[in-house]
Design a protein around this motif. Structure first.
Motif, PDB file in Angstrom:
ATOM      1  N   ASP A 418       6.902  55.512 119.139  1.00  0.00           N
ATOM      2  CA  ASP A 418       6.945  53.794 120.207  1.00  0.00           C
ATOM      3  C   ASP A 418       7.534  52.972 119.958  1.00  0.00           C
ATOM      4  OD1 ASP A 418       5.276  56.412 121.770  1.00  0.00           O
ATOM      5  OD2 ASP A 418       3.212  55.709 120.887  1.00  0.00           O
ATOM      6  N   ASP A 419       7.333  52.860 118.486  1.00  0.00           N
ATOM      7  CA  ASP A 419       7.799  51.089 118.111  1.00  0.00           C
ATOM      8  C   ASP A 419       9.219  51.030 117.420  1.00  0.00           C
ATOM      9  OD1 ASP A 419       7.049  52.356 115.545  1.00  0.00           O
ATOM     10  OD2 ASP A 419       5.299  50.463 115.422  1.00  0.00           O
ATOM     11  N   ARG A 420       9.511  52.155 116.802  1.00  0.00           N
ATOM     12  CA  ARG A 420      10.741  51.926 116.219  1.00  0.00           C
ATOM     13  C   ARG A 420      10.979  52.972 115.937  1.00  0.00           C
ATOM     14  NH1 ARG A 420       6.110  53.536 113.215  1.00  0.00           N
ATOM     15  NH2 ARG A 420       6.604  55.284 112.025  1.00  0.00           N
ATOM     16  N   HIS A 470      16.647  42.430 111.630  1.00  0.00           N
ATOM     17  CA  HIS A 470      16.102  42.855 112.530  1.00  0.00           C
ATOM     18  C   HIS A 470      14.507  43.056 112.311  1.00  0.00           C
ATOM     19  CE1 HIS A 470      20.209  43.629 113.508  1.00  0.00           C
ATOM     20  NE2 HIS A 470      19.972  43.323 115.176  1.00  0.00           N
ATOM     21  N   GLY A 471      14.449  42.671 111.262  1.00  0.00           N
ATOM     22  CA  GLY A 471      12.437  42.935 110.892  1.00  0.00           C
ATOM     23  C   GLY A 471      12.413  44.885 110.548  1.00  0.00           C
ATOM     24  N   LEU A 488      18.318  53.862 108.332  1.00  0.00           N
ATOM     25  CA  LEU A 488      18.075  52.282 109.082  1.00  0.00           C
ATOM     26  C   LEU A 488      17.281  52.317 109.785  1.00  0.00           C
ATOM     27  CD1 LEU A 488      19.453  50.018 110.011  1.00  0.00           C
ATOM     28  CD2 LEU A 488      20.711  50.373 111.276  1.00  0.00           C
ATOM     29  N   THR A 489      16.082  51.297 109.845  1.00  0.00           N
ATOM     30  CA  THR A 489      15.401  51.867 111.130  1.00  0.00           C
ATOM     31  C   THR A 489      15.003  50.416 111.637  1.00  0.00           C
ATOM     32  OG1 THR A 489      13.733  53.265 109.861  1.00  0.00           O
ATOM     33  CG2 THR A 489      12.748  52.004 110.948  1.00  0.00           C
ATOM     34  N   VAL A 498       8.613  46.225 110.646  1.00  0.00           N
ATOM     35  CA  VAL A 498       8.739  48.205 110.556  1.00  0.00           C
ATOM     36  C   VAL A 498       8.829  48.262 109.074  1.00  0.00           C
ATOM     37  CG1 VAL A 498      10.060  48.983 112.901  1.00  0.00           C
ATOM     38  CG2 VAL A 498      11.200  48.714 110.186  1.00  0.00           C
ATOM     39  N   TRP A 499       7.515  49.081 108.343  1.00  0.00           N
ATOM     40  CA  TRP A 499       7.724  49.473 107.017  1.00  0.00           C
ATOM     41  C   TRP A 499       7.740  50.842 106.714  1.00  0.00           C
ATOM     42  CZ3 TRP A 499       7.129  44.904 104.977  1.00  0.00           C
ATOM     43  CH2 TRP A 499       5.937  44.137 105.961  1.00  0.00           C
TER      44      TRP A 499
END
Length: 508
Positions: A418-420, A470-471, A488-489, A498-499
């Motif tokens: 959902d977030d990445r 990009h975070g 690559l995330t 993102v972690w």
């Protein structure tokens, strides 16, 4: 309970105090139990010995009175025996600490008559003792509990023996029941004293343990706080040194270590700033002459057909090396921007599924004889990103796979949450050793210079900086002989952190 567990895990002082209290409690309980056991045994033995002595004297007195009786016929023995019991019971008057039970004749059928003083009866005499007195000659004793003497159940020691009437040779069992209420009261006082003393000692041990733990743990806690401030970048903190003991020497050593560490960090920071400034200045200063050389080289390269073969080859080499130099200079400029915090993003919606399909069909794989496969690209994977930097990151990964993997196939895999979104480049070639994996993102580092194919060692370093801008993250897993996977995330929204990848690596 969670707070207590957390306090136990975090506080050394709490653990020291609790462990000391628990161990002290165990020691106090063991010592108190041993003392109480010894006192109880001593009181019981003293009372038993006194009871046996008194009962022996009473039995001898009773036997003497029977021997002195003029008429020993059974009809005349009963009043004499009753008087005997009354006389023995009245020996101590109101302060008498025993009761009497006389049973006999023992051989009489239907049960021998019983004469007793007070409220005690033959049923209060332990059965084992009664059998032993009936069958053997001597003085016997046992401990038990009886509800007599007006105090409820109290421990007693019962002593029994036999007397024989002269003439008829009838045998009578005479039992002395001695109260142990005084011994029980004494034992209660001793128990109360031990409990009070143990509780007081435990309180004192707790206070002493807390004081000692505070003296020992407080400097350690201060060192921990200062170390945390060091980790936060505050290098000016120091511990206070008091005295000359081990804690003081620890504080002195800690301060010396802090000063040395601060000096080394400052030296490295200065060196890093000088290096970054040097790279930035050189990169900018070389840009203008490089442009001039590139223009001249382009003119020579376009006119190479009119040159002799050696000059034409020199023009071609010049054009190739100028191109490599320009790429290196561009990488250095990018790194200088990252170091200076001047790198920016120009974000647009980017479909990583389309990027993955294009990467799997890249000519660099085909020229290396590698077949690319795009997986997980059936639906769009939209993220906010800088398309130029995304293309550069993915092309770096594809180029590395083509140059170094020695694999026949490369998979470009897209996974979504959902977030990445994660884009992985997976090969099945030679893989990397663990020490190579740890340094693969270092600048200017190449694992095997013989297989470098003219690389500068900056591609993966720049790719990781682009991902962080990009975070996102860029991670690698690899095993010798099993291949390598770069993941690559990127966040759906640029700048959100993102972690971890969407899916775990096959090597995890």
């Amino acid at each position: 309970m969670r707070r207590l567990v957390g306090l136990w895990r975090r506080s050394l002082r709490t653990r020291v105090v609790i462990n000391t209290v628990l161990l002290s409690t165990a020691v106090i309980l063991i010592v108190g139990w041993a003392l109480l056991h010894d006192v109880a045994g001593g009181l019981a033995e003293n009372r038993r010995d006194a009871a046996i002595g008194e009962a022996r004297a009473g039995l001898e007195q009773a036997q003497s009175q029977l021997d002195a009786a003029v008429d020993s016929e059974p009809t005349r023995q009963s009043p004499a025996l009753t008087q005997l019991v009354d006389a023995l019971a009245a020996t101590r008057g109101e302060n008498r600490s025993y009761e009497l039970v006389l049973q006999g004749p023992l051989a009489e059928a239907g049960g021998a008559p019983v004469r007793a003083s007070g409220n005690v009866g033959i049923d209060d005499v332990p059965a084992d003792l009664a059998r032993q007195v009936s069958s053997e000659q001597g003085i016997f004793w046992t401990f038990s509990e009886l509800s007599i003497f007006g105090t409820g159940d109290v421990p007693v020691v019962t002593v029994g023996g036999r007397v024989t009437a002269p003439g008829s040779n009838d045998r009578y069992a005479l039992y002395y029941v001695f109260s142990m209420a005084d011994q029980q009261e004494t034992l209660g006082l001793v128990r109360t004293a031990l409990l009070a003393g143990g509780a007081g000692l435990l309180v004192m041990v707790t206070l002493v343990a807390g004081l000692v733990a505070r003296q020992v743990v407080e400097p350690v806690r201060l060192a921990r706080r200062i170390a945390e401030r060091f980790a936060a970048g505050n290098l000016e903190q120091r511990m206070h040194v008091k005295g000359e003991d081990d804690i003081a020497r620890l504080s002195t050593s800690f301060n010396q270590m802090a000063e040395s560490l601060q000096s080394q960090i400052r030296r490295l920071e200065n060196l890093s700033r000088l290096q970054q400034r040097f790279v930035s200045d050189v990169s900018h200063e070389l840009r203008t002459p490089l442009t001039t050389v590139q223009m001249a080289g382009q003119v020579l390269y376009e006119a190479r057909t009119g040159f002799d073969p050696q000059t034409a080859r020199a023009a071609e080499l010049l054009q190739t090396e100028v191109g490599r130099f320009e790429a290196l200079l561009s990488d250095l400029l990018d790194l200088s921007r990252f170091d200076a915090g001047a790198a920016t993003l120009e974000t647009d919606p980017v479909d990583l599924a389309a990027v993955a399909r294009a990467a799997a069909a890249d000519d660099v794989l085909k020229r290396a004889g590698i077949v690319g496969h795009a997986r997980g690209v059936e639906r769009p994977a939209i993220v906010e990103a800088d398309i130029r930097r995304v293309d550069r990151m993915v092309r770096n990964l594809i180029t590395n796979a083509a140059r170094y993997s020695e694999s026949e196939d490369v998979d470009v895999i897209v996974s979504q949450a959902d977030d990445r979104v994660s884009l992985a480049v997976r090969d099945y070639g030679v893989g990397m050793e663990p020490d190579v994996v740890r340094r693969v993102f270092d600048r200017f580092w190449r694992g095997d210079p013989a297989r470098s194919h003219g690389g500068t060692g900056l591609g993966l370093a720049i790719a990781r900086e682009d991902a962080a801008l990009h975070g996102g993250t860029l991670e690698v897993w690899s095993r010798p002989g099993e291949g390598t996977e770069f993941i690559l995330t990127l966040p759906r929204v640029a700048g959100e952190r993102v972690w971890e990848p969407v899916t775990a690596s096959v090597f995890a």
